[in-house]
Design an enzyme around this catalytic site. Structure first.
Site, PDB file in Angstrom:
ATOM      1  N   HIS A 121      34.575  75.331  39.592  1.00 19.63           N
ATOM      2  CA  HIS A 121      34.112  76.105  38.441  1.00 19.63           C
ATOM      3  C   HIS A 121      33.019  77.041  38.942  1.00 19.63           C
ATOM      4  O   HIS A 121      32.320  76.755  39.910  1.00 19.63           O
ATOM      5  CB  HIS A 121      33.551  75.132  37.404  1.00 19.63           C
ATOM      6  CG  HIS A 121      33.197  75.717  36.084  1.00 19.63           C
ATOM      7  ND1 HIS A 121      32.019  76.411  35.882  1.00 19.63           N
ATOM      8  CD2 HIS A 121      33.827  75.700  34.883  1.00 19.63           C
ATOM      9  CE1 HIS A 121      31.953  76.787  34.614  1.00 19.63           C
ATOM     10  NE2 HIS A 121      33.032  76.381  33.977  1.00 19.63           N
ATOM     11  N   GLN A 201      34.521  67.383  34.341  1.00 19.76           N
ATOM     12  CA  GLN A 201      35.884  67.190  33.865  1.00 19.76           C
ATOM     13  C   GLN A 201      36.386  65.760  34.084  1.00 19.76           C
ATOM     14  O   GLN A 201      37.401  65.371  33.499  1.00 19.76           O
ATOM     15  CB  GLN A 201      36.821  68.166  34.581  1.00 19.76           C
ATOM     16  CG  GLN A 201      36.574  69.616  34.242  1.00 19.76           C
ATOM     17  CD  GLN A 201      36.865  69.948  32.790  1.00 19.76           C
ATOM     18  OE1 GLN A 201      37.786  69.400  32.181  1.00 19.76           O
ATOM     19  NE2 GLN A 201      36.071  70.845  32.217  1.00 19.76           N
TER      20      GLN A 201
END
Length: 406
Positions: A121, A201
């Site tokens: 990310h 996540q």
């Protein structure tokens, strides 16, 4: 076995219509929905004992302090940290990463090396680029293959005595790939490097044990795991947290202040300047209690069913390409896909009119999209409160979108 009807009834937002259609919420990778018990914890704090913490002798301050520090203990137990002061409250994963990056600015020198992965990310790329610009260190990247898996042979070649830090996500937000972090941590430590794992996540799907992983830093956000936005945690081994200088200056993080010199508070307060998100921290603890009551084994088993069912149904559609590993044992309940020749944004806009909430775009993981030479993907990310019937509704909506756009 999960009682899905009972669980869904605990999430008030799910019982509504969007654009006249029942809401199908498949954007859990961006943020999860909140059970009533978490909402109640926030309301209870502001209704009954709202006060600043750690500083007051009055009753409300003591109640708020006790609830906030109890939440820290819940987080410590959940992640199996050795000490409660190894848990630092942050505003979320991004702040946790930036806190560590800022601290390493005092430890790195020119030509030292930081290794990141191709699956990161942006929040686990940009802070390290900024750190390298500031210190003269170099950023190296673990490459990926077309299946969306990291190449561990190439990773081992990158490691050297110049490697000071390895950073990697536990699960890719863009593709759902579960990375081999145990291997990554072990090899980094053999090279003398520290490791930071981005667990944003992963934590909604599994229960990391930071001592078993032997990880130096682990970061996550509450809002991905049924908690509120604006709060998260950084776990750091005590030895590393004592090495790093404070990230922010202000109240709470000091021992003494004079105009000549300031001394800093002990852990964890050294890194917690200013009034924190008190109700957020308390509700984070409530969310962890809730998810543990549901049970992470139950969550993993049920979400695996949703992943298998969703993958099968999508592959029955013409012109679908799914990005990432085909080995569902290496994947969380996330499916990133496109219709060939159709822009993902257009699909997302049409199925929203039919009540289907998915994420479209590069998912703050633009290097992944560049690797596949695509502008972005449609991402359906499932949680334990979703159903196969909702997947069927998404499939019907996708068929309509394809008919309109194809």
């Amino acid at each position: 076995m999960l009682d899905i009807n009972k669980i869904r009834a605990e999430f008030p937002i799910l019982n509504q219509k969007v654009n006249g259609k029942p809401l199908v919420y498949f954007d859990n990778g961006a943020t999860s929905q909140k059970p009533q018990v978490v909402i109640d914890a926030i309301v209870d704090y502001y209704s009954r004992y709202n006060a600043n913490i750690h500083r007051g002798v009055h009753t409300l301050s003591q109640l708020a302090t006790d609830a906030y520090e109890e939440a820290r203990l819940k987080i410590q137990r959940h992640f199996n940290a050795k000490h409660n002061y190894e848990i630092i409250f942050t505003s979320g994963t991004t702040e946790g990463i930036n806190l560590v990056a800022n601290g390493f600015a005092a430890l790195l020198k020119k030509d030292d090396e930081i290794i990141v992965s191709a699956l990161e990310h942006h929040s686990n790329i940009v802070p390290w680029q900024m750190l390298c610009e500031h210190t003269g260190a170099k950023l190296l990247v673990i490459p990926m293959n077309y299946d969306g898996e990291l190449l561990m042979d190439e990773y081992e070649k990158l490691l050297s005595d110049k490697t000071k830090l390895v950073v990697c996500n536990h699960i890719s937000n863009g593709l759902g790939t579960i990375n081999p972090i145990e291997f990554i941590i072990e090899k980094a430590h053999k090279a003398g490097a520290a490791v930071l794992i981005d667990g944003a996540q992963a934590c909604p799907h599994l229960k990391p044990d930071v001592q078993a992983l032997n990880v130096d830093f682990y970061v996550t956000s509450a809002h991905k795991m049924c908690g509120p936005t604006g709060v998260g945690m950084l776990y750091g081994k005590e030895e590393w947290l004592r090495k790093l200088p404070p990230y922010k200056g202000g109240g709470e993080m000091i021992a003494t202040v004079t105009f000549e010199k300031t001394t800093y508070a002990d852990l964890p307060h050294k890194f917690e300047a200013g009034t924190p998100n008190i109700c957020g921290g308390i509700a984070f603890g409530t969310a962890i209690d809730y998810m543990n009551e549901v049970g992470f084994d139950n969550i993993a088993s049920y979400e695996r069913e949703l992943l298998e069912y969703g993958t099968k149904k999508l592959l029955e559609l013409e012109g679908i390409e799914i990005y990432g590993t085909k080995d569902l044992n290496k994947k969380a309940s996330v499916i990133s896909f496109n219709f060939k020749g159709i822009h993902p944004y257009d699909v997302g806009t049409i199925i929203d009119k039919l009540g289907i909430a998915v994420r479209t775009g590069h998912h703050c993981a633009q290097p992944i999209m560049d690797f596949y030479k695509i502008p972005g993907t449609i991402r359906a990310s499932f949680a334990f409160y979703n159903t196969k019937e909702e997947i069927d509704l998404m499939i019907e909506a996708l068929k309509k979108a394809q008919m309109m756009l194809g």
